[in-house]
Design an enzyme around this catalytic site. Sequence first.
Site, PDB file in Angstrom:
ATOM      1  N   GLY A   1       0.825  -1.189   0.000  1.00 45.40           N
ATOM      2  CA  GLY A   1       0.000   0.000   0.000  1.00 45.40           C
ATOM      3  C   GLY A   1       0.861   1.241   0.000  1.00 45.40           C
ATOM      4  O   GLY A   1       2.003   1.186   0.415  1.00 45.40           O
ATOM      5  N   LYS A  23       8.060  -0.953   5.562  1.00 46.91           N
ATOM      6  CA  LYS A  23       7.670   0.383   5.103  1.00 46.91           C
ATOM      7  C   LYS A  23       8.884   0.994   4.418  1.00 46.91           C
ATOM      8  O   LYS A  23       9.963   1.078   5.016  1.00 46.91           O
ATOM      9  CB  LYS A  23       7.255   1.210   6.321  1.00 46.91           C
ATOM     10  CG  LYS A  23       6.604   2.530   5.989  1.00 46.91           C
ATOM     11  CD  LYS A  23       6.459   3.391   7.233  1.00 46.91           C
ATOM     12  CE  LYS A  23       5.136   3.165   7.918  1.00 46.91           C
ATOM     13  NZ  LYS A  23       4.853   4.228   8.918  1.00 46.91           N
ATOM     14  N   ASP A 113      -2.188   9.417  18.084  1.00 49.38           N
ATOM     15  CA  ASP A 113      -3.025   9.214  16.891  1.00 49.38           C
ATOM     16  C   ASP A 113      -3.716   7.858  16.982  1.00 49.38           C
ATOM     17  O   ASP A 113      -3.777   7.113  16.020  1.00 49.38           O
ATOM     18  CB  ASP A 113      -2.173   9.326  15.624  1.00 49.38           C
ATOM     19  CG  ASP A 113      -3.028   9.515  14.361  1.00 49.38           C
ATOM     20  OD1 ASP A 113      -4.169  10.004  14.483  1.00 49.38           O
ATOM     21  OD2 ASP A 113      -2.559   9.166  13.274  1.00 49.38           O
TER      22      ASP A 113
END
EC number: 2.7.11.1
Length: 332
Positions: A1, A23, A113
Site C-alpha cells: 500500500g 515500510k 493518533d
Amino acid sequence: GSGNFGVAKLVRDVRTKEHFAVKFIERGHKIDEHVQREIMNHRSLKHPNIIRFKEVVLTPTHLAIVMEYASGGELFQRICNAGRFSEDEGRFFFQQLISGVSYCHSMQVCHRDLKLENTLLDGSVAPRLKICDFGYSKSSVLHSQPKSTVGTPAYIAPEVLSRREYDGKVADVWSCGVTLYVMLVGAYPFEDPDEPRNFRKTITRILSVQYSVPDYVRVSMDCIHLLSRIFVGNPQQRITIPEIKNHPWFLKRLPVEMTDEYQRSMQLADMNTPSQSLEEAMAIIQEAQKPGDNALGVAGQVACLGSMDLDDIDFDIDDIDVESSGDFVCPL
C-alpha cells in the site's frame, strides 16, 4: 500500500519463512524528524499488543523499516463487517488496547493518533490487537509537551482541539474511549450521523462533550459509567489509564495475560531478545537523509534487501496491493 511517506510491502524471510511488513521511505528530505521519531519510539516498545519493530535497513534508494506483519488486517474493517460488536467482544479488544497503551505510557511514549485504523489484528482465532503507526507519537523523555494538533477529528480530545499545551497520555485516554464507543455502537460518538463530514459540527460536539449511547445498543451500566468517565472535557478530571485498569467493567473476564504481574514477568523475559542497537539505527537514519539512487523501483528495493543479505529477506508477493487487500494496512 502507499501513503504520504512511502509504500508498505509484505516480505518473507527466506530462512525462517516468517512474514514481515516493510515500510519503504524514499531517502533524502522525507527522512525528517517525524520518521526519526517514529523509529526511535517504536524500537523501544516490546509488548504483545504493539506491532513489533524489527530493524531499519538502508537500500540504495530507500530507508526500509522492517516490522511484524499482522495478517488479520484492521480492527476497523472487522467492525465494518460486523456492524458493531457485542459488549463482551468490545471489552475483549478494549482490554488489549488499554494494555498496549498503558505499556507505551510506562515507556514515556504517548501515541497521539490512536484510532481503529491504527489498530491491527494478528491471524489467531481470538485475535490479538496490535497498535501500529507511531509517526505522530511523542516521547516525553526525548521531547517537550505536545503542542501541535494531530490526529483524526473524530478521535481528538477537546484540549488538543483548543490548541493549549496538553498531556498526550490523557489525550490518548479520550481516543481509547472513542475506539470503545465505535466498537459498541458502530458510529462515532461526536459525529452528526446526518452530516458525518461536517468537521466543524464534530469539533463543536467534542468541545461541548455532546454524545449519547443510542437506545438500540444494549450495554451495561458499568460500561456507560466508564464512557462517562473517559468523555470528560477537563483533562484533569478525566479517568486515567491506571484507574481504567481498576474499573469493574474493564476487570470483568480480564485474561491472565493482561494482568500487570504477568506482563511484568513477560517484559523481563523479553529483555534478552536481541534488538538492533540505538547507535546502529541512528547511523542508518543519518545515512538515509542523503539522497539515494532513484533508478530503482520498489521491486529493486526489495531485491536489495535480499542481495545485501541483511537478515536475508526475500520479496514474496509480487506487487500485491497490500493496502486494499487487507493483508497489511499502515497509513504511511
